[in-house]
Scaffold this active site. Structure first.
Site, PDB file in Angstrom:
ATOM      1  N   SER A 107       0.825  -1.212   0.000  1.00 47.56           N
ATOM      2  CA  SER A 107       0.000   0.000   0.000  1.00 47.56           C
ATOM      3  C   SER A 107       0.859   1.261   0.000  1.00 47.56           C
ATOM      4  O   SER A 107       1.921   1.308   0.628  1.00 47.56           O
ATOM      5  CB  SER A 107      -0.906   0.005   1.231  1.00 47.56           C
ATOM      6  OG  SER A 107      -1.546   1.264   1.398  1.00 47.56           O
ATOM      7  N   TYR A 132      -1.797   5.620  -4.827  1.00 49.56           N
ATOM      8  CA  TYR A 132      -2.703   6.767  -4.835  1.00 49.56           C
ATOM      9  C   TYR A 132      -1.969   7.897  -5.548  1.00 49.56           C
ATOM     10  O   TYR A 132      -0.778   8.128  -5.300  1.00 49.56           O
ATOM     11  CB  TYR A 132      -3.063   7.219  -3.422  1.00 49.56           C
ATOM     12  CG  TYR A 132      -3.989   6.305  -2.688  1.00 49.56           C
ATOM     13  CD1 TYR A 132      -5.333   6.214  -3.036  1.00 49.56           C
ATOM     14  CD2 TYR A 132      -3.536   5.519  -1.621  1.00 49.56           C
ATOM     15  CE1 TYR A 132      -6.196   5.369  -2.355  1.00 49.56           C
ATOM     16  CE2 TYR A 132      -4.389   4.679  -0.934  1.00 49.56           C
ATOM     17  CZ  TYR A 132      -5.720   4.604  -1.302  1.00 49.56           C
ATOM     18  OH  TYR A 132      -6.567   3.772  -0.629  1.00 49.56           O
ATOM     19  N   THR A 158      -5.241   2.902  -7.638  1.00 48.20           N
ATOM     20  CA  THR A 158      -6.583   3.001  -7.069  1.00 48.20           C
ATOM     21  C   THR A 158      -7.330   4.153  -7.725  1.00 48.20           C
ATOM     22  O   THR A 158      -6.864   5.297  -7.703  1.00 48.20           O
ATOM     23  CB  THR A 158      -6.511   3.203  -5.548  1.00 48.20           C
ATOM     24  OG1 THR A 158      -5.900   2.046  -4.964  1.00 48.20           O
ATOM     25  CG2 THR A 158      -7.888   3.401  -4.952  1.00 48.20           C
ATOM     26  N   LYS A 234      -7.487  -0.361 -10.213  1.00 48.30           N
ATOM     27  CA  LYS A 234      -8.170  -1.031  -9.110  1.00 48.30           C
ATOM     28  C   LYS A 234      -9.390  -0.205  -8.710  1.00 48.30           C
ATOM     29  O   LYS A 234      -9.249   0.926  -8.261  1.00 48.30           O
ATOM     30  CB  LYS A 234      -7.207  -1.183  -7.940  1.00 48.30           C
ATOM     31  CG  LYS A 234      -7.775  -1.848  -6.705  1.00 48.30           C
ATOM     32  CD  LYS A 234      -6.695  -1.950  -5.632  1.00 48.30           C
ATOM     33  CE  LYS A 234      -7.213  -2.615  -4.374  1.00 48.30           C
ATOM     34  NZ  LYS A 234      -8.236  -1.809  -3.676  1.00 48.30           N
ATOM     35  N   HIS A 258     -13.236  -1.457  -3.074  1.00 49.45           N
ATOM     36  CA  HIS A 258     -12.363  -0.939  -2.014  1.00 49.45           C
ATOM     37  C   HIS A 258     -12.726  -1.569  -0.666  1.00 49.45           C
ATOM     38  O   HIS A 258     -12.732  -0.900   0.372  1.00 49.45           O
ATOM     39  CB  HIS A 258     -12.478   0.583  -1.930  1.00 49.45           C
ATOM     40  CG  HIS A 258     -11.252   1.274  -1.430  1.00 49.45           C
ATOM     41  ND1 HIS A 258     -10.511   2.113  -2.226  1.00 49.45           N
ATOM     42  CD2 HIS A 258     -10.623   1.265  -0.218  1.00 49.45           C
ATOM     43  CE1 HIS A 258      -9.493   2.596  -1.521  1.00 49.45           C
ATOM     44  NE2 HIS A 258      -9.544   2.090  -0.304  1.00 49.45           N
ATOM     45  N   ARG A 294     -13.581 -15.202   1.647  1.00 50.93           N
ATOM     46  CA  ARG A 294     -13.352 -15.660   3.011  1.00 50.93           C
ATOM     47  C   ARG A 294     -12.992 -17.142   3.118  1.00 50.93           C
ATOM     48  O   ARG A 294     -12.768 -17.642   4.221  1.00 50.93           O
ATOM     49  CB  ARG A 294     -14.597 -15.383   3.882  1.00 50.93           C
ATOM     50  CG  ARG A 294     -14.904 -13.906   4.082  1.00 50.93           C
ATOM     51  CD  ARG A 294     -13.794 -13.200   4.843  1.00 50.93           C
ATOM     52  NE  ARG A 294     -14.071 -11.776   5.069  1.00 50.93           N
ATOM     53  CZ  ARG A 294     -13.700 -10.798   4.250  1.00 50.93           C
ATOM     54  NH1 ARG A 294     -13.038 -11.089   3.123  1.00 50.93           N
ATOM     55  NH2 ARG A 294     -13.970  -9.543   4.518  1.00 50.93           N
TER      56      ARG A 294
END
Length: 371
Positions: A107, A132, A158, A234, A258, A294
């Site tokens: 990130s 970003y 993003t 993304k 997101h 999950r």
């Protein structure tokens, strides 16, 4: 008492360990969390149609993402501020990803530096950078250049965050980055807002003041001009936007909302997946999915519906909070074991088979329409 056996167990163990503000930051979605709930629930609306008597004693779960081989179609999504979960933060996560031979995405808002992550990567497993785009284009360019210099091979840009979604829990908690931590790849002068405890979410103030809300498709062209890394966007949820992205030569698309942390009320990613896959059919553009994954069955469903791979965020954060690198490794192993089990129970031997066999996974309406 036995250890955690499913992702929900890891989540409860993480909740017991983490400060409330940190857990709420990681777990929450935006507004009333309609999309947060639906990201997981939507997977349950898709059903299996298994093959039988297929001799599944030997199967191959490996695949390629952006030209690099991984052990199974799961990758690590970018999540911010991992050191809020454990002191080793992003370094523990990338080490576990390397040991599993899956892709890892760092990130922009990491609490470990690009260089530290590169040095902690113990194998040639794929390493990517989430980006970003800041109002300060020089800062943005430095991030891109540093990632490329350190061996990162793709940018995950993003595109769904002109402002930060309204996250009630962060506002209630006056969320801020703990004072002993910092955004390791952002200059100190650009971090004042994220340390501000005065009112509401400090992260929302950071985005409002520093992230560029004027972004257009031309900024993808700008990125092309400053890097040789592959570019993935993304935050795509519609076929129209997927087709538009092809005009700018993107190498991949992440079907993503997101983690349900931006616009509440958008579709679950698994529901949007097939529309995006159809829109880029025949193009040299890979499609991935994040949000709501999950268990290993969810991975199979996404791959059968057209995803090249899926990305997970919260599940590995729960493992990180529970037991650092060992906890992340346990989470990744759990996903792999479940995916292998699902492949065998579905009578499939390879990912090519999962992708090309028709109607292995169908929406529950399939059965109603045949009555």
């Amino acid at each position: 008492m036995s250890g955690p056996v499913c992702i929900q167990d890891f989540e409860q163990l993480a909740k017991a360990k983490l400060p409330k503000s940190a857990f709420d930051y990681f777990v929450s979605g935006s507004n009333e969390e309609q999309t947060l709930k639906d990201n997981c629930e939507a997977f349950k609306r898709y059903r299996f149609r298994p093959k039988i008597l297929q001799n599944v004693s030997t199967i191959d779960t490996s695949t390629e993402v952006l030209g690099q081989k991984i052990s199974f179609p799961l990758c690590v999504a970018p999540t911010a501020m991992n050191k809020m979960a454990h002191p080793d933060g992003e370094l523990a996560v990338v080490r576990a990803a390397c040991k599993t031979n899956i892709g890892y995405t760092l990130s922009t808002w990491a609490t470990s530096s690009i260089e530290e992550v590169a040095h902690s990567s113990t194998t040639n497993s794929p390493r990517w950078m989430q980006l970003y785009i800041y109002k300060d284009r020089d800062l943005t360019k430095r991030l891109v250049e540093q990632a490329e210099k350190c061996g990162f091979t793709a940018l995950f840009v993003t595109v769904d965050t002109p402002i930060l979604g309204k996250r009630y829990q962060d506002i209630r908690n006056n969320f801020t980055l703990p004072p002993h931590l910092s955004l390791a790849n952002i200059e100190v002068k650009d971090q004042n807002q994220i340390m501000d405890k005065s009112k509401g979410s400090a992260l929302a103030n950071h985005v409002k003041n520093l992230i560029d809300p004027t972004l257009t498709w031309s900024d993808i062209t700008w990125l092309r001009g400053i890097t040789k890394m592959k570019i993935i966007i993304k935050g795509v949820l519609t076929g129209e936007m997927a087709k538009e992205s092809l005009k700018y030569g993107v190498d991949g698309i992440v079907v993503s909302n997101h983690g349900a942390r931006q616009l509440d009320g958008v579709s679950a990613t698994i529901d949007a997946l097939q529309e995006v896959v159809a829109a880029v059919d025949g193009a040299n553009c890979e499609v991935y999915l994040d949000g709501g994954v999950r268990n290993g069955n969810d991975i199979f469903k996404a791959v059968a519906l057209g995803a090249k791979a899926v990305f997970i965020g919260r599940p590995y954060l729960w493992g990180l909070a529970y037991a650092g690198e060992e906890g992340v490794q346990k989470v990744l192993n759990l996903f792999k074991e479940e995916f292998e089990s699902c492949m065998r129970l579905m009578g499939c031997h390879s990912l090519d088979e999962v992708r090309t066999e028709k109607n292995l996974v169908v929406h529950e309406s399939y059965f109603k329409s045949r009555l």
